[in-house]
Design a protein around this motif. Structure first.
Motif, PDB file in Angstrom:
ATOM      1  N   ASP A  46       0.828  -1.206   0.000  1.00 40.60           N
ATOM      2  CA  ASP A  46       0.000   0.000   0.000  1.00 40.60           C
ATOM      3  C   ASP A  46       0.863   1.259   0.000  1.00 40.60           C
ATOM      4  N   GLU A  47       1.895   1.258   0.822  1.00 42.48           N
ATOM      5  CA  GLU A  47       2.767   2.432   0.934  1.00 42.48           C
ATOM      6  C   GLU A  47       3.517   2.701  -0.368  1.00 42.48           C
ATOM      7  N   LEU A  48       3.959   1.656  -1.031  1.00 41.48           N
ATOM      8  CA  LEU A  48       4.669   1.827  -2.295  1.00 41.48           C
ATOM      9  C   LEU A  48       3.784   2.512  -3.336  1.00 41.48           C
ATOM     10  N   GLN A  49       2.522   2.147  -3.374  1.00 38.93           N
ATOM     11  CA  GLN A  49       1.625   2.782  -4.334  1.00 38.93           C
ATOM     12  C   GLN A  49       1.457   4.267  -4.035  1.00 38.93           C
ATOM     13  N   PHE A  50       1.331   4.587  -2.752  1.00 37.93           N
ATOM     14  CA  PHE A  50       1.182   5.981  -2.367  1.00 37.93           C
ATOM     15  C   PHE A  50       2.452   6.770  -2.675  1.00 37.93           C
ATOM     16  N   THR A  51       3.594   6.168  -2.414  1.00 39.36           N
ATOM     17  CA  THR A  51       4.870   6.847  -2.646  1.00 39.36           C
ATOM     18  C   THR A  51       5.155   7.009  -4.138  1.00 39.36           C
ATOM     19  N   LEU A  52       4.911   5.967  -4.908  1.00 38.32           N
ATOM     20  CA  LEU A  52       5.232   5.991  -6.334  1.00 38.32           C
ATOM     21  C   LEU A  52       4.139   6.634  -7.185  1.00 38.32           C
ATOM     22  N   GLY A  53       2.944   6.722  -6.636  1.00 38.20           N
ATOM     23  CA  GLY A  53       1.847   7.325  -7.379  1.00 38.20           C
ATOM     24  C   GLY A  53       1.272   6.448  -8.470  1.00 38.20           C
ATOM     25  N   GLU A  54       1.426   5.131  -8.346  1.00 39.29           N
ATOM     26  CA  GLU A  54       0.890   4.211  -9.343  1.00 39.29           C
ATOM     27  C   GLU A  54       0.651   2.854  -8.711  1.00 39.29           C
ATOM     28  N   GLY A  55      -0.246   2.082  -9.332  1.00 36.06           N
ATOM     29  CA  GLY A  55      -0.499   0.735  -8.853  1.00 36.06           C
ATOM     30  C   GLY A  55      -1.943   0.322  -9.071  1.00 36.06           C
ATOM     31  N   PRO A  56      -2.215  -0.969  -9.000  1.00 43.24           N
ATOM     32  CA  PRO A  56      -3.561  -1.482  -9.256  1.00 43.24           C
ATOM     33  C   PRO A  56      -4.614  -0.970  -8.287  1.00 43.24           C
ATOM     34  N   CYS A  57      -4.238  -0.758  -7.031  1.00 38.37           N
ATOM     35  CA  CYS A  57      -5.221  -0.295  -6.048  1.00 38.37           C
ATOM     36  C   CYS A  57      -5.663   1.138  -6.332  1.00 38.37           C
ATOM     37  N   GLY A  73       4.973  -9.454 -12.935  1.00 44.97           N
ATOM     38  CA  GLY A  73       6.099  -9.567 -13.851  1.00 44.97           C
ATOM     39  C   GLY A  73       5.666  -9.706 -15.296  1.00 44.97           C
ATOM     40  N   GLU A  74       4.374  -9.894 -15.515  1.00 45.90           N
ATOM     41  CA  GLU A  74       3.846 -10.019 -16.870  1.00 45.90           C
ATOM     42  C   GLU A  74       3.973  -8.684 -17.603  1.00 45.90           C
ATOM     43  N   GLU A  75       4.138  -8.738 -18.902  1.00 47.80           N
ATOM     44  CA  GLU A  75       4.475  -7.549 -19.693  1.00 47.80           C
ATOM     45  C   GLU A  75       3.484  -6.409 -19.535  1.00 47.80           C
ATOM     46  N   THR A  76       2.203  -6.706 -19.534  1.00 48.44           N
ATOM     47  CA  THR A  76       1.188  -5.659 -19.433  1.00 48.44           C
ATOM     48  C   THR A  76       1.276  -4.922 -18.107  1.00 48.44           C
ATOM     49  N   ALA A  77       1.392  -5.674 -17.006  1.00 50.26           N
ATOM     50  CA  ALA A  77       1.488  -5.071 -15.680  1.00 50.26           C
ATOM     51  C   ALA A  77       2.764  -4.261 -15.537  1.00 50.26           C
ATOM     52  N   ALA A  78       3.862  -4.802 -16.044  1.00 48.50           N
ATOM     53  CA  ALA A  78       5.149  -4.109 -15.957  1.00 48.50           C
ATOM     54  C   ALA A  78       5.132  -2.809 -16.739  1.00 48.50           C
ATOM     55  N   ALA A  79       4.401  -2.786 -17.849  1.00 49.74           N
ATOM     56  CA  ALA A  79       4.321  -1.574 -18.664  1.00 49.74           C
ATOM     57  C   ALA A  79       3.390  -0.544 -18.032  1.00 49.74           C
ATOM     58  N   PHE A  84       6.174   0.430  -9.624  1.00 47.50           N
ATOM     59  CA  PHE A  84       5.497  -0.366  -8.600  1.00 47.50           C
ATOM     60  C   PHE A  84       5.756  -1.855  -8.798  1.00 47.50           C
ATOM     61  N   SER A  85       5.590  -2.322 -10.022  1.00 44.51           N
ATOM     62  CA  SER A  85       5.786  -3.750 -10.292  1.00 44.51           C
ATOM     63  C   SER A  85       7.198  -4.191  -9.934  1.00 44.51           C
ATOM     64  N   SER A  86       8.167  -3.397 -10.321  1.00 44.32           N
ATOM     65  CA  SER A  86       9.560  -3.730 -10.049  1.00 44.32           C
ATOM     66  C   SER A  86       9.845  -3.777  -8.553  1.00 44.32           C
ATOM     67  N   GLU A  87       9.364  -2.768  -7.825  1.00 45.60           N
ATOM     68  CA  GLU A  87       9.623  -2.700  -6.387  1.00 45.60           C
ATOM     69  C   GLU A  87       8.958  -3.853  -5.642  1.00 45.60           C
ATOM     70  N   VAL A  88       7.716  -4.161  -5.973  1.00 49.24           N
ATOM     71  CA  VAL A  88       6.998  -5.233  -5.273  1.00 49.24           C
ATOM     72  C   VAL A  88       7.651  -6.590  -5.534  1.00 49.24           C
ATOM     73  N   LEU A  89       8.037  -6.816  -6.774  1.00 54.05           N
ATOM     74  CA  LEU A  89       8.683  -8.082  -7.111  1.00 54.05           C
ATOM     75  C   LEU A  89      10.033  -8.221  -6.413  1.00 54.05           C
ATOM     76  N   ASP A  90      10.822  -7.171  -6.440  1.00 55.86           N
ATOM     77  CA  ASP A  90      12.187  -7.244  -5.907  1.00 55.86           C
ATOM     78  C   ASP A  90      12.241  -7.122  -4.391  1.00 55.86           C
ATOM     79  N   GLU A  91      11.420  -6.237  -3.829  1.00 53.98           N
ATOM     80  CA  GLU A  91      11.521  -5.956  -2.391  1.00 53.98           C
ATOM     81  C   GLU A  91      10.773  -6.950  -1.524  1.00 53.98           C
ATOM     82  N   VAL A  92       9.532  -7.253  -1.866  1.00 57.17           N
ATOM     83  CA  VAL A  92       8.733  -8.122  -0.996  1.00 57.17           C
ATOM     84  C   VAL A  92       8.397  -9.466  -1.624  1.00 57.17           C
ATOM     85  N   GLY A  93       8.807  -9.688  -2.861  1.00 52.67           N
ATOM     86  CA  GLY A  93       8.621 -10.999  -3.483  1.00 52.67           C
ATOM     87  C   GLY A  93       7.184 -11.396  -3.709  1.00 52.67           C
TER      88      GLY A  93
END
Length: 224
Positions: A46-57, A73-79, A84-93
């Motif tokens: 939740d915090e990452l979305q607020f900080t980055l200003g993007e995300g599904p929520c 990690g799918e192309e559409t979500a990553a684009a 957000f996608s990169s941080e969530v995948l790398d930081e919290v798995g």
């Protein structure tokens, strides 16, 4: 009547996810606050979305429709949400994030945020269960907000599980302070604050709190 914490915990079992959070939002998702989270991972997403200003929520709230992303990690979500996608995948798995807008009386109140560590789409029954929970959450969130009383207890910082401290109100105050200090627009000051929080791997809420309560140094720096 159950509270938001219990319903968030219920969603983990009923929907078959690893964690959940409930956030309230206003003003096209530009203002938001976390009401509760089942764990630190849900709170961080939740915090990452607020900080980055993007995300599904955020998109689910703005669009008023659920967004189910089984694989960040799918192309559409990553684009669509690159940072957000990169941080969530790398930081919290976490691979999957599912967002459902919460309504009460026809008005949007916030979003139910769910996550899965593994790549796996929700079944039809699980999706239905999530929608049922958002209906229950609408009534509960509205009731809790109406009975809310402002607290000045500093022990509420930093706390993400049902604190109702509205810590992110400090973000707006901090942006205003920085805008005046730097002689820049509100928008530019907000972008700089988000960028600094991201660079220092801090939550924007805690950084804003330090600025507003004179514990930080960002407000004393030059805008250049």
């Amino acid at each position: 009547m159950p509270n938001t914490n219990r319903l968030a915990a219920t969603s983990v079992d009923d929907v078959g996810v690893d964690g959940a959070a409930v956030a309230i939002m206003t003003d096209a998702a530009r203002s938001r606050d976390l009401l509760c989270a089942t764990d630190s991972v849900a709170a961080r997403i939740d915090e990452l979305q607020f900080t980055l200003g993007e995300g599904p929520c955020m998109d689910a709230f703005v669009g008023g429709e659920s967004i189910m992303t089984a694989d960040l990690g799918e192309e559409t979500a990553a684009a669509k949400w690159p940072a957000f996608s990169s941080e969530v995948l790398d930081e919290v798995g976490v691979r999957g994030v599912f967002a459902y807008p919460i309504f009460a009386g026809g008005a949007q109140l916030g979003v139910l945020e769910l996550y899965r560590r593994q790549t796996s789409a929700l079944t039809s029954a699980q999706n239905t269960a999530a929608h049922v929970l958002t209906v229950r959450l609408g009534a509960v969130v509205l009731d809790e907000l109406e009975s809310y009383r402002w607290s000045l207890d500093e022990s509420h910082y930093p706390r993400w599980e049902g604190s109702y401290r509205f810590a992110r109100a400090d973000v707006h105050a901090a942006v205003g302070m920085l805008s005046i200090r730097w002689g820049t627009s509100i928008a530019d000051a907000g972008l700089r604050l988000r960028a600094r929080a991201y660079a220092e791997s801090r939550s924007i809420s805690s950084m804003a709190h330090d600025i507003v309560h004179r514990h930080g140094t960002l407000a004393d720096e030059d805008a250049s």
